[in-house]
Scaffold this motif. Structure first.
Motif, short mmCIF file in Angstrom:
data_model
loop_
_atom_site.label_atom_id
_atom_site.label_comp_id
_atom_site.label_asym_id
_atom_site.label_seq_id
_atom_site.Cartn_x
_atom_site.Cartn_y
_atom_site.Cartn_z
N PRO A 189 0.84 -1.20 0.00
CA PRO A 189 0.00 0.00 0.00
C PRO A 189 0.87 1.24 0.00
CG PRO A 189 -0.46 -1.41 1.90
CD PRO A 189 0.61 -2.05 1.14
N SER A 190 0.33 2.29 -0.58
CA SER A 190 1.16 3.50 -0.75
C SER A 190 1.53 4.06 0.61
CB SER A 190 0.41 4.54 -1.56
OG SER A 190 -0.45 5.25 -0.69
N LEU A 191 2.66 4.78 0.58
CA LEU A 191 3.18 5.39 1.79
C LEU A 191 2.12 6.31 2.40
CD1 LEU A 191 5.94 4.94 2.86
CD2 LEU A 191 6.72 7.02 1.74
N GLN A 192 1.41 7.00 1.51
CA GLN A 192 0.41 7.96 1.95
C GLN A 192 -0.69 7.25 2.75
OE1 GLN A 192 -0.77 10.41 -1.25
NE2 GLN A 192 -2.50 11.29 -0.19
N ILE A 193 -1.20 6.14 2.17
CA ILE A 193 -2.26 5.40 2.85
C ILE A 193 -1.75 4.86 4.18
CG2 ILE A 193 -3.67 3.32 2.72
CD1 ILE A 193 -4.01 3.92 -0.25
N ARG A 194 -0.52 4.31 4.14
CA ARG A 194 0.00 3.72 5.37
C ARG A 194 0.16 4.76 6.47
NH1 ARG A 194 5.00 -0.13 4.59
NH2 ARG A 194 5.27 0.72 2.50
N LEU A 195 0.69 5.92 6.10
CA LEU A 195 0.88 6.96 7.10
C LEU A 195 -0.46 7.43 7.65
CD1 LEU A 195 3.74 9.04 5.50
CD2 LEU A 195 3.81 7.86 7.68
N VAL A 196 -1.44 7.65 6.76
CA VAL A 196 -2.75 8.13 7.20
C VAL A 196 -3.39 7.10 8.11
CG1 VAL A 196 -5.06 8.70 6.41
CG2 VAL A 196 -3.10 9.65 5.24
N VAL A 197 -3.35 5.83 7.71
CA VAL A 197 -3.96 4.78 8.52
C VAL A 197 -3.29 4.74 9.88
CG1 VAL A 197 -4.18 2.28 8.74
CG2 VAL A 197 -4.80 3.40 6.61
N GLY A 198 -1.97 4.85 9.91
CA GLY A 198 -1.25 4.82 11.18
C GLY A 198 -1.66 5.95 12.09
N VAL A 199 -1.68 7.16 11.52
CA VAL A 199 -2.02 8.33 12.34
C VAL A 199 -3.44 8.21 12.86
CG1 VAL A 199 -2.48 10.80 12.20
CG2 VAL A 199 -0.37 9.89 11.26
N VAL A 200 -4.37 7.85 11.97
CA VAL A 200 -5.78 7.78 12.37
C VAL A 200 -5.99 6.69 13.41
CG1 VAL A 200 -8.10 7.29 11.53
CG2 VAL A 200 -6.62 8.82 10.25
N SER A 201 -5.33 5.54 13.27
CA SER A 201 -5.47 4.47 14.27
C SER A 201 -4.98 4.97 15.62
CB SER A 201 -4.68 3.24 13.87
OG SER A 201 -4.90 2.93 12.55
N ALA A 202 -3.86 5.66 15.62
CA ALA A 202 -3.34 6.15 16.89
C ALA A 202 -4.32 7.13 17.52
CB ALA A 202 -1.99 6.83 16.66
N VAL A 203 -4.89 8.02 16.70
CA VAL A 203 -5.85 9.00 17.23
C VAL A 203 -7.08 8.27 17.77
CG1 VAL A 203 -7.46 10.82 16.54
CG2 VAL A 203 -5.09 10.90 15.78
N LEU A 204 -7.52 7.25 17.04
CA LEU A 204 -8.70 6.47 17.45
C LEU A 204 -8.45 5.82 18.81
CD1 LEU A 204 -11.47 5.62 16.32
CD2 LEU A 204 -10.38 3.53 15.53
N LEU A 205 -7.28 5.21 18.96
CA LEU A 205 -6.94 4.53 20.20
C LEU A 205 -6.91 5.53 21.36
CD1 LEU A 205 -6.00 1.71 21.23
CD2 LEU A 205 -3.69 2.60 21.10
N LEU A 206 -6.23 6.64 21.13
CA LEU A 206 -6.13 7.67 22.18
C LEU A 206 -7.51 8.17 22.57
CD1 LEU A 206 -3.10 9.87 21.16
CD2 LEU A 206 -3.40 8.56 23.26
#
Lengths: 224, 471
Positions: free
Chosen positions: B3-20
């Motif tokens: 998956p593109s770097l963009q998607i991976r970064l966005v998914v990572g950031v959003v997952s972290a925000v969701l968890l927090l």
């Protein structure tokens, strides 16, 4: 006409020199750039045929030095390098013509003759002196309608005089432009050949074509 | 493709925000919920305390003080507080009149530690109850005679208000989280896209590089530090490619030049000869001149082909035991006549018992080339010698000759294709400048290496280092 052939590939040098001599030129040869420059500086060659890749000094450096010394000889570059840049570089450095190997010997001969005509400001490949007609291309000579048979050396002498018709040409000039280094050095040779030539081109009862200018040399045609 | 770097970064950031956000929301919710409940429970307990304090036991009679029964909290029908009191044996001693026929559950508990329970009453009503076991105060008569009985009290009140407050809180938290997540997706997308812009720029520049113009370099001004090594490596790669392409181009031009010159020789020899009638001797000379040129061209073409095959690793190797001393002697034989004419002394100093494992055919091509060069370039009455030097796993064969006029710089170029020592170019064209280039490749194919050097006094040496046994 006297040529300098600077070409280091011996089979080519030898065959070209042979062909050019048979075509009536006096040819000096060398396979070394440095030696070539010395030859060119020491003599007034009508055309210099120059290879570019040479031991001693490459052809373009030689050409540059020659022009820097103010020499006006016509230079024909002969080389295996055929890119546009190479050609432009050669011409910009003061070459007059360019021929890419392998070439037809006839073409080389034609280009050398064209350069010679330019040397003597003669566009017409046929020169007329009174009723004498000289075809520079076929190297044939006519007197009216009668063709005159000349030896290559006699023709070379007549051609040189004809290209400078009306001017007084010194023995040294004739020596320099008609004979090569290998010839026995004697100005007497010139007088002997002028004698042969007179016998063939002048007709009894008609005014002479070659005039002797005492202490200076000879003139073909009307004296200045 | 990953998956593109963009998607991976966005998914990572959003997952972290969701968890927090989840942890934060659950934390806030439980803190507020327990605060509300404990406040509610405290009020239940205080009512229970008042009720318990008002109980009076007189024999079997258990009574609540009438003032207490009149408390507004116990009378409010809209938001009623119920109570029920049991004796130790489980019989109901008293209960709130509002309960009518229904009962509250009996809950264990003590004044120090009351128990609480949420009750689901009928019709969607929710109540919270506190169980409170206590020992009542005895009437003055009984105080001396009897043990005070233990009573159980349950106080319950409608808790729908709290639940609706908590429900509201849940919604607020849920909606706020949703909004924050949407916002974080947007911000992450923008930031990541912005952050990856230099990558896109570099990709664009790479795409613009044409194979015809490898002199371009990736400029990519202001690249971030992380991308700098990538940019530099790419530019290095371009430099190497450019050098390789230029080498190829020069090689092709050299080949053309080297073939054109002898062709010009053949052509002019033939044309000049044909230009007029000749005697038989002259034709013969011209033909043998042409033949000599053709033989040289043939050697050159063969050498070029061999070099191309070796470069493409297509040359097959045949390994066997080789005696270098014998091989050198047999390779020398064709040159001995020429050497004798020029009074050149030859000395084969290789020990006769030396043995190596190598390809005899390729090795003899190498030695013939080196010996041929040595004879060609040695001075008249000079010397040629061949030596070997053994080490643990390799053998060094050195071919040396006197009379070399090359400088060290020129020797460094000796293995280049078509390079000739300047003085040798004036020769008859028998050496086309491929010999040492071929030697180097042949030795490379044999698993070894070749080096040339010139020492003071004009001694030119080519050293071949070959593996002693099969690699």
């Amino acid at each position: 006409m006297r040529l300098l052939l600077i070409e280091d590939y011996r089979p080519l040098q030898q065959s070209l020199a042979k062909g050019l001599r048979e075509a009536g030129f006096a040819v000096d040869t060398t396979g070394d750039g440095q030696e070539g420059l010395w030859f060119a500086m020491g003599n007034d060659y009508d055309v210099i045929i120059l290879d570019l890749m040479l031991p001693g000094m490459d052809g373009l450096s030689l050409l540059k030095k020659l022009r820097a010394e103010g020499r006006q000889n016509h230079v024909l570059i002969l080389t295996a390098k055929d890119t546009l840049e190479d050609r432009i570089k050669g011409l910009n450095l003061g070459a007059d013509d360019y021929l890419v190997k392998p070439f037809s010997f006839e073409e080389l001969l034609a280009r050398v003759r064209a350069l010679l005509r330019r040397s003597y400001r003669e566009k017409n490949p046929e020169i007329k002196v009174q009723n004498l007609r000289i075809d520079l291309t076929t190297q044939r000579v006519w007197h009216g309608r009668d063709e005159i048979r000349l030896t290559p050396r006699e023709y070379a002498l007549l051609e040189y005089l004809a290209l400078r018709a009306g001017q007084t040409v010194s023995r040294t000039d004739i020596w320099e432009h008609v004979y090569e280094f290998k010839s026995a050095a004697s100005s007497n040779v010139v007088d002997v050949y002028i004698g042969y030539l007179r016998k063939k081109i002048e007709q009894p009862g008609k005014p002479p074509l070659i005039h002797t200018v005492r202490g200076r040399g000879y003139t073909l045609g009307v004296q200045p | 493709m990953k998956p593109s770097l963009q998607i991976r970064l966005v998914v990572g950031v959003v997952s972290a925000v969701l968890l927090l956000l989840t942890v934060f929301s659950v934390g806030i919710y439980s803190v507020i919920r327990s605060a509300l409940l404990s406040q509610f429970d405290a009020s239940l307990v205080s009512i229970a305390q008042i009720l318990a304090g008002s109980v009076e036991v007189d024999g079997d009679q258990i009574e609540l003080e009438i003032e207490v029964q009149q408390m507004p909290e116990l009378q409010d029908r809209n938001k009623p507080t119920y109570y029920q009191l049991w004796r130790h044996d489980g019989t109901v001693a008293a209960k709130s009149p509002l309960l009518e026929s229904s009962n509250l559950p009996r809950l264990a508990g003590s004044p120090e530690k009351p128990t609480f329970k949420t009750l689901r009453a009928g019709a969607g009503r929710v109540e919270r109850a506190a169980g409170y076991g206590f020992t009542p105060r005895l009437s003055d008569n009984d105080r001396k005679t009897a043990e005070p009985p233990r009573l159980m009290l349950t106080v319950a009140r409608d808790s729908a208000a709290i639940l609706s407050q908590l429900r509201f809180l849940r919604w607020v938290l849920f909606l706020a989280s949703g909004a924050v997540i949407l916002l974080s997706i947007l911000v992450a997308l923008l930031t990541v896209r912005q952050g990856l812009r230099p990558l896109t720029a570099i990709a664009g520049e790479i795409a613009a590089v044409r194979e015809t113009d490898l002199a371009t370099r990736i400029a990519a001004e202001d690249v971030p530090g992380e991308l700098l090594p990538i940019k530099e490596r790419l530019n290095d790669l371009l430099s190497r490619l450019e050098a390789a392409f230029n080498r190829e181009r020069r090689f092709t031009a050299d080949v053309a030049h080297e073939l054109r010159t002898p062709l010009a020789g053949i052509r002019s020899t033939i044309e000049v000869t044909l230009s007029r009638g000749r005697d038989q001797k002259e034709y013969k000379t011209a033909l043998s001149d042409c033949l000599a040129i053709i033989e040289n061209m043939q050697t050159m073409v063969n050498n070029l082909l061999m070099i191309a095959r070796l470069d493409a690793c297509q040359a097959a190797l045949r390994r066997e035991q080789v005696h270098p001393a014998e091989l050198v002697s047999s390779c020398w034989r064709p040159f001995s006549e020429k050497a004798k004419l020029r009074r050149i002394a030859f000395d084969n100093r290789i020990q006769t018992d030396a043995v190596i494992n190598s390809d005899p055919q390729k090795l003899s091509m190498v030695l013939s080339n080196l010996l041929g060069n040595a004879v060609e370039y040695a001075n008249d009455a000079g010397q040629i010698w061949v030596t070997t030097h053994h080490s643990d796993d390799s053998i060094e064969i050195a071919v040396a000759n006197t009379g070399c006029r090359l400088t060290s710089d020129e020797v460094a170029r000796a293995f280049d294709c078509f390079w000739r020592g300047d003085s040798s170019r004036a020769g008859t064209g028998t050496h086309c400048g491929l010999g040492l280039a071929l030697v180097q490749r042949l030795v490379g194919a044999l698993g070894g290496s070749a080096a040339a050097e010139v020492q003071l006094g004009g001694v030119f040496t080519v050293r071949l280092t070959l593996p002693a046994s099969a690699p």
